[in-house]
Design a protein around this motif. Structure first.
Motif, PDB file in Angstrom:
ATOM      1  N   PRO A  47       0.821  -1.232   0.000  1.00 16.27           N
ATOM      2  CA  PRO A  47       0.000   0.000   0.000  1.00 16.27           C
ATOM      3  C   PRO A  47       0.847   1.271   0.000  1.00 16.27           C
ATOM      4  CG  PRO A  47      -0.879  -1.572   1.567  1.00 16.27           C
ATOM      5  CD  PRO A  47       0.421  -2.136   1.083  1.00 16.27           C
ATOM      6  N   ARG A  48       1.940   1.259   0.738  1.00 11.88           N
ATOM      7  CA  ARG A  48       2.819   2.423   0.748  1.00 11.88           C
ATOM      8  C   ARG A  48       3.499   2.598  -0.618  1.00 11.88           C
ATOM      9  NH1 ARG A  48       6.608   2.073   5.519  1.00 11.88           N
ATOM     10  NH2 ARG A  48       7.981   1.118   4.005  1.00 11.88           N
ATOM     11  N   TYR A  56       2.157   1.749  -3.491  1.00  9.49           N
ATOM     12  CA  TYR A  56       1.128   2.287  -4.393  1.00  9.49           C
ATOM     13  C   TYR A  56       1.014   3.797  -4.218  1.00  9.49           C
ATOM     14  CZ  TYR A  56      -0.423  -2.532  -5.128  1.00  9.49           C
ATOM     15  OH  TYR A  56      -0.484  -3.853  -5.441  1.00  9.49           O
ATOM     16  N   LEU A  57       1.041   4.263  -2.985  1.00  4.14           N
ATOM     17  CA  LEU A  57       0.969   5.704  -2.737  1.00  4.14           C
ATOM     18  C   LEU A  57       2.218   6.412  -3.268  1.00  4.14           C
ATOM     19  CD1 LEU A  57      -0.607   5.875   0.824  1.00  4.14           C
ATOM     20  CD2 LEU A  57      -1.648   6.512  -1.350  1.00  4.14           C
ATOM     21  N   PHE A  95       1.766   6.889  -6.907  1.00  8.20           N
ATOM     22  CA  PHE A  95       0.799   7.961  -7.148  1.00  8.20           C
ATOM     23  C   PHE A  95       1.448   9.327  -6.947  1.00  8.20           C
ATOM     24  CE2 PHE A  95      -2.362  10.933  -5.433  1.00  8.20           C
ATOM     25  CZ  PHE A  95      -3.175  11.054  -6.544  1.00  8.20           C
ATOM     26  N   PHE A  96       2.219   9.495  -5.881  1.00  8.24           N
ATOM     27  CA  PHE A  96       2.874  10.780  -5.645  1.00  8.24           C
ATOM     28  C   PHE A  96       3.990  11.036  -6.653  1.00  8.24           C
ATOM     29  CE2 PHE A  96       1.148  10.301  -1.225  1.00  8.24           C
ATOM     30  CZ  PHE A  96       0.247  11.349  -1.344  1.00  8.24           C
TER      31      PHE A  96
END
Length: 174
Positions: free
Chosen positions: A96-97, A99-100, A103-104
């Motif tokens: 999950p980290r 994926y973020l 995105f960033f």
């Protein structure tokens, strides 16, 4: 051969002029949304560039599009290698980290610079494609008119310089 087939179907003495067909898939790969282009480049740029280099194109229009596909997606091969390296290094709990982080990264300055470069390349390809199509239409129309009026004294010369197209307009091929 397609041009001759269509002329035979028409059966008219009026000369018919057709430009090279549009390389639709290559054109879509060039003019795709920049966000999707970065995601696509980070996942399939290596096979895309290799297949593009191994595929000989027959028409000048498709060779132009193939060159732009190579120019746009070749630098993204490094992005693909980095993406796959990141996938091998990340643990399942950290996904999950990760994926973020991706995105960033899409909202970072280097990514915006890549978007701008891709938009400039797509715009330049569009302008060159339109110029190539107009040039092909004019040259082939002149050849067809010279062939049609060969031996007819005083036949009018037709000037096709007034045809205007822009890169954002659709170019329909007959």
């Amino acid at each position: 051969e397609q041009r001759r087939t269509r002329q035979a179907e028409v059966g008219s003495s009026v000369p018919m002029v057709v430009e090279d067909p549009a390389p639709t898939l290559l054109r879509e790969l060039i003019s795709i949304n920049p966000v999707a282009l970065i995601f696509l480049g980070s996942s399939i740029s290596i096979p895309l560039v290799v297949i593009s280099l191994l595929t000989p194109m027959k028409t000048e229009r498709s060779r132009l599009a193939q060159g732009y596909v190579n120019v746009i997606y070749a630098p993204m091969m490094f992005l693909q290698v980095a993406f796959f390296w990141m996938l091998t290094q990340v643990r399942f709990v950290d996904l999950p980290r990760a994926y973020l982080a991706v995105f960033f990264f899409m909202l970072s300055v280097p990514c915006f610079a890549a978007w701008c470069i891709c938009l400039v390349c797509a715009s330049r390809h569009g302008r060159q494609d339109v110029a190539l199509v107009e040039g092909q239409r004019r040259a082939r129309a002149r050849e067809a008119m010279h062939a049609a009026i060969a031996g007819v004294p005083g036949a009018p010369e037709i000037d096709f310089d007034k045809a205007m197209q822009r890169e954002w307009e659709l170019i329909y091929t007959a």
